[in-house]
Design a protein around this motif. Structure first.
Motif, short mmCIF file in Angstrom:
data_model
loop_
_atom_site.label_atom_id
_atom_site.label_comp_id
_atom_site.label_asym_id
_atom_site.label_seq_id
_atom_site.Cartn_x
_atom_site.Cartn_y
_atom_site.Cartn_z
N GLY A 118 0.77 -1.14 0.20
CA GLY A 118 0.09 0.05 0.01
C GLY A 118 0.95 1.15 -0.15
N LEU A 119 2.05 1.13 0.71
CA LEU A 119 2.95 2.28 0.68
C LEU A 119 3.48 2.60 -0.59
N LYS A 122 0.56 4.06 -2.84
CA LYS A 122 0.52 5.49 -2.70
C LYS A 122 1.65 6.27 -3.30
N ILE A 131 6.38 8.40 2.09
CA ILE A 131 4.89 7.84 2.34
C ILE A 131 5.17 7.12 3.59
N SER A 133 3.36 5.50 7.37
CA SER A 133 2.17 4.92 8.33
C SER A 133 1.55 5.84 9.07
N GLU A 174 2.88 12.04 2.13
CA GLU A 174 1.70 11.38 1.94
C GLU A 174 1.42 10.05 3.10
N LYS A 175 0.04 9.93 3.69
CA LYS A 175 0.20 9.01 4.86
C LYS A 175 -1.15 7.75 4.44
N VAL A 176 -0.51 6.73 5.01
CA VAL A 176 -1.17 5.53 4.82
C VAL A 176 -1.63 5.14 6.15
N ASP A 177 -2.85 4.77 6.17
CA ASP A 177 -3.59 4.53 7.73
C ASP A 177 -2.83 3.07 7.81
#
Length: 200
Positions: A118-119, A122, A131, A133, A174-177
Motif C-alpha cells: 500500500g505504501l 500510494k 509515504i 504510516s 503522504e500518509k497511509v492509515d
C-alpha cells in the motif's frame, strides 16, 4: 509495481528496555523477526534486507531464510541511524538505481504485506517523496522514501530514526492509515499486553 524498490528491516537494537532480544519474542508461533521477514517476503519488493547488530549470533535460524539478505551493523550501539545507513548502503550496492526504499522495524507485530504494498501504491499514485504510516496522531514506520531523500537518510547520526526526516518534511509526506501501528514492543508490559489481550 513500476519502479525498482528495496525493503529494509531494522532489527539491530539491543532491546535494553526489554532485557532480552525482542527480535526473538514469540507471537502466534513466529518470532517477531520471522514475522517481519515474512510480511516483507510476501510482497513483490526485492531485495529484502534485514539489518542485524546486537545479539546477531542468536538469530542463526533466520539466516537460513533465502527470502532475505542479512547485513550486520557493527556500529549498532550508535543507535537507529547507523542501521538506516547500513541498510541503505547495502541496498544501493545491490540496486544502484533504486527508486525508493521502505524501512520497517521488527517490533510492530501487525505489519502486513498489504500495508507495505500500500505504501508503494500510494507513492506511485501521488509521487510524494515520503509515504509514512499514520497512527495515533503521529506518522512513522513502515515508511517509504524516494531516492531524493537517500542523501538525508545517509546523513542521520545517533539514535535518530527516519521519523526525524518525516517530521521535518511534512509537506512532502503522504500518509497511509495503519490503525495498529502504535503497538510496538519495547518493554515486558508491552509484550504481555500483546500476548494476553484483555477480554472486555
Amino acid at each position: 509495481m513500476a519502479g525498482s524498490y528495496g525493503l529494509i528491516i531494522l532489527a539491530a537494537g539491543a532491546s535494553s528496555r526489554l532485557g532480552k532480544p525482542k527480535q526473538l519474542l514469540l507471537y502466534k508461533g513466529q518470532t517477531l523477526l520471522e514475522h517481519a521477514i515474512q510480511a516483507a517476503a510476501n510482497t513483490e519488493i526485492k531485495p529484502v534486507i534485514a539489518v542485524l547488530g546486537a545479539n546477531a549470533d542468536l538469530f542463526t535460524n533466520e539466516f537460513e531464510n533465502k527470502k532475505v539478505q542479512f547485513v550486520i551493523n557493527e556500529e549498532w550501539d550508535e543507535g537507529m541511524a547507523s542501521s538506516i545507513r547500513c541498510g541503505l548502503e547495502k541496498l544501493l550496492k545491490e540496486v544502484p538505481d533504486a527508486e525508493a526504499v521502505i524501512f520497517m522495524v521488527c517490533d510492530q507485530p501487525f505489519v502486513t504485506a498489504q500495508l507495505l504494498t500500500g505504501l508503494v501504491a500510494k507513492y506511485e499514485a501521488t509521487g510524494k517523496p515520503v509515504i509514512a504510516s499514520s497512527y495515533k496522531n503521529t506518522v512513522g514506520t513502515p515508511a517509504l522514501f524516494d531516492k531524493t531523500i537517500f542523501s538525508a537518510l545517509l546523513k542521520l547520526r545517533g539514535d535518530t530514526g527516519a521519523k526525524k526526516i518525516i517530521k521535518e518534511n511534512l509537506a512532502m509526506v503522504e500518509k497511509v492509515d495503519f490503525p495498529l501501528g502504535d503497538i510496538d514492543i519495547d518493554t515486558t508490559a508491552d509484550y504481555k499486553a500483546l500476548i494476553e489481550p484483555e477480554h472486555k
